[in-house]
Design a protein around this motif. Structure first.
Motif, PDB file in Angstrom:
ATOM      1  N   MET A 197      45.668  26.637  -7.973  1.00  0.00           N
ATOM      2  CA  MET A 197      45.046  26.833  -6.576  1.00  0.00           C
ATOM      3  C   MET A 197      45.935  28.665  -6.584  1.00  0.00           C
ATOM      4  N   ILE A 198      44.900  30.054  -6.401  1.00  0.00           N
ATOM      5  CA  ILE A 198      45.317  31.237  -6.287  1.00  0.00           C
ATOM      6  C   ILE A 198      45.852  31.702  -5.357  1.00  0.00           C
ATOM      7  N   HIS A 199      46.985  32.099  -4.717  1.00  0.00           N
ATOM      8  CA  HIS A 199      47.726  32.419  -4.164  1.00  0.00           C
ATOM      9  C   HIS A 199      48.350  33.730  -3.757  1.00  0.00           C
ATOM     10  N   HIS A 200      47.597  34.523  -2.724  1.00  0.00           N
ATOM     11  CA  HIS A 200      47.882  36.348  -2.903  1.00  0.00           C
ATOM     12  C   HIS A 200      50.002  35.740  -1.949  1.00  0.00           C
ATOM     13  N   ALA A 201      50.927  36.363  -2.800  1.00  0.00           N
ATOM     14  CA  ALA A 201      52.279  36.027  -2.459  1.00  0.00           C
ATOM     15  C   ALA A 201      53.102  36.215  -3.832  1.00  0.00           C
ATOM     16  N   GLY A 202      54.294  36.916  -3.384  1.00  0.00           N
ATOM     17  CA  GLY A 202      55.238  36.324  -4.485  1.00  0.00           C
ATOM     18  C   GLY A 202      56.189  35.501  -4.619  1.00  0.00           C
ATOM     19  N   LEU A 203      56.505  35.120  -6.101  1.00  0.00           N
ATOM     20  CA  LEU A 203      57.562  33.830  -6.455  1.00  0.00           C
ATOM     21  C   LEU A 203      58.778  34.145  -6.437  1.00  0.00           C
ATOM     22  N   ILE A 204      59.804  34.663  -6.233  1.00  0.00           N
ATOM     23  CA  ILE A 204      61.289  34.410  -6.621  1.00  0.00           C
ATOM     24  C   ILE A 204      62.247  33.039  -7.058  1.00  0.00           C
ATOM     25  N   ALA A 205      62.664  32.897  -7.490  1.00  0.00           N
ATOM     26  CA  ALA A 205      63.999  32.023  -7.879  1.00  0.00           C
ATOM     27  C   ALA A 205      65.644  32.439  -7.856  1.00  0.00           C
ATOM     28  N   ALA A 206      65.882  31.725  -7.393  1.00  0.00           N
ATOM     29  CA  ALA A 206      68.029  31.823  -7.649  1.00  0.00           C
ATOM     30  C   ALA A 206      68.425  30.127  -7.890  1.00  0.00           C
ATOM     31  N   GLY A 265      72.683  23.932  -9.380  1.00  0.00           N
ATOM     32  CA  GLY A 265      72.530  23.112 -11.009  1.00  0.00           C
ATOM     33  C   GLY A 265      70.860  23.357 -11.662  1.00  0.00           C
ATOM     34  N   GLY A 266      70.512  23.958 -10.429  1.00  0.00           N
ATOM     35  CA  GLY A 266      68.563  24.412 -10.290  1.00  0.00           C
ATOM     36  C   GLY A 266      67.578  25.142  -9.900  1.00  0.00           C
ATOM     37  N   TRP A 267      66.921  26.298 -10.123  1.00  0.00           N
ATOM     38  CA  TRP A 267      66.536  26.759  -9.829  1.00  0.00           C
ATOM     39  C   TRP A 267      65.614  26.608  -8.223  1.00  0.00           C
ATOM     40  N   ARG A 268      65.525  27.192  -7.495  1.00  0.00           N
ATOM     41  CA  ARG A 268      64.756  27.046  -6.250  1.00  0.00           C
ATOM     42  C   ARG A 268      64.318  28.577  -6.062  1.00  0.00           C
ATOM     43  N   GLY A 269      62.934  28.046  -6.017  1.00  0.00           N
ATOM     44  CA  GLY A 269      61.780  28.529  -5.948  1.00  0.00           C
ATOM     45  C   GLY A 269      61.409  29.522  -3.928  1.00  0.00           C
ATOM     46  N   ALA A 270      60.903  30.835  -3.586  1.00  0.00           N
ATOM     47  CA  ALA A 270      61.131  31.704  -2.227  1.00  0.00           C
ATOM     48  C   ALA A 270      59.500  32.332  -3.158  1.00  0.00           C
ATOM     49  N   LEU A 271      58.855  31.134  -1.712  1.00  0.00           N
ATOM     50  CA  LEU A 271      57.597  32.115  -1.694  1.00  0.00           C
ATOM     51  C   LEU A 271      56.982  32.753  -0.608  1.00  0.00           C
ATOM     52  N   ILE A 272      56.938  34.223  -1.147  1.00  0.00           N
ATOM     53  CA  ILE A 272      57.232  35.412   0.075  1.00  0.00           C
ATOM     54  C   ILE A 272      55.272  35.473   0.503  1.00  0.00           C
ATOM     55  N   GLN A 273      55.424  35.128   1.440  1.00  0.00           N
ATOM     56  CA  GLN A 273      53.569  35.724   1.363  1.00  0.00           C
ATOM     57  C   GLN A 273      53.784  36.964   3.005  1.00  0.00           C
ATOM     58  N   GLY A 274      52.579  37.980   3.065  1.00  0.00           N
ATOM     59  CA  GLY A 274      52.531  38.598   3.774  1.00  0.00           C
ATOM     60  C   GLY A 274      51.064  39.716   3.284  1.00  0.00           C
ATOM     61  N   PRO A 275      50.537  40.086   3.936  1.00  0.00           N
ATOM     62  CA  PRO A 275      49.163  41.059   3.889  1.00  0.00           C
ATOM     63  C   PRO A 275      50.157  42.678   3.462  1.00  0.00           C
ATOM     64  N   SER A 276      49.180  42.569   2.432  1.00  0.00           N
ATOM     65  CA  SER A 276      48.886  43.759   1.401  1.00  0.00           C
ATOM     66  C   SER A 276      49.738  44.471   2.132  1.00  0.00           C
ATOM     67  N   GLY A 277      50.796  45.166   1.683  1.00  0.00           N
ATOM     68  CA  GLY A 277      51.510  46.546   2.162  1.00  0.00           C
ATOM     69  C   GLY A 277      52.877  45.964   3.179  1.00  0.00           C
TER      70      GLY A 277
END
Length: 140
Positions: free
Chosen positions: A1-10, A14-26
């Motif tokens: 499924m496609i979700h309106h959000a951003g995904l970054i990882a740190a 020993g592994g990548w942990r992702g943070a899904l950033i959600q919120g309205p446009s702008g």
């Protein structure tokens, strides 16, 4: 499924942990992602995230047309190095956080994931996100 959000990882423990950033446009999703990139995070996806579950975990990647690109408001959509995918360890929602909130979770994706409310445009948001990813990611 496609979700309106951003995904970054740190990269942590020993592994990548992702943070899904959600919120309205702008709300500042791309702005926060851009500042996090300057703080050692890696881009996975900006604006749209393709999400899927496997083995009781949530994963995300950029749709092919947006892979390796990030919106820099006031400039353009620019190329950026990006990970092909990452496991989502934390969901971040734009909002005004409580001073010391009770632990929160979301079941939006059929899985229970830690949830952080964050003022995305605060200058301390990347530092808070990094610490939350380490602290809240340990609970999984």
């Amino acid at each position: 499924m496609i979700h309106h959000a951003g995904l970054i990882a740190a990269f942590m423990d020993g592994g990548w942990r992702g943070a899904l950033i959600q919120g309205p446009s702008g709300a500042g999703k791309s702005d926060l992602a851009l500042r996090c990139l300057d703080s050692g995070f890696a881009l996975v996806a900006d604006d749209r995230v393709e999400l899927w579950t496997s083995g009781g975990r949530l994963y995300g990647r950029a749709p092919e047309t947006l892979a390796g690109r990030i919106e820099v408001r006031g400039i353009d959509v620019l190329p950026a190095p990006a990970l092909a995918w990452a496991r989502v360890s934390l969901c971040v929602r734009a909002g005004t956080p409580e001073r010391i909130p009770e632990p929160a979770f979301t079941d939006d994706f059929g899985l229970r994931l830690p949830l952080l409310t964050l003022a995305l445009l605060e200058s301390s948001a990347p530092a808070k996100l990094s610490r939350a990813l380490r602290h809240l990611g340990e609970r999984r």
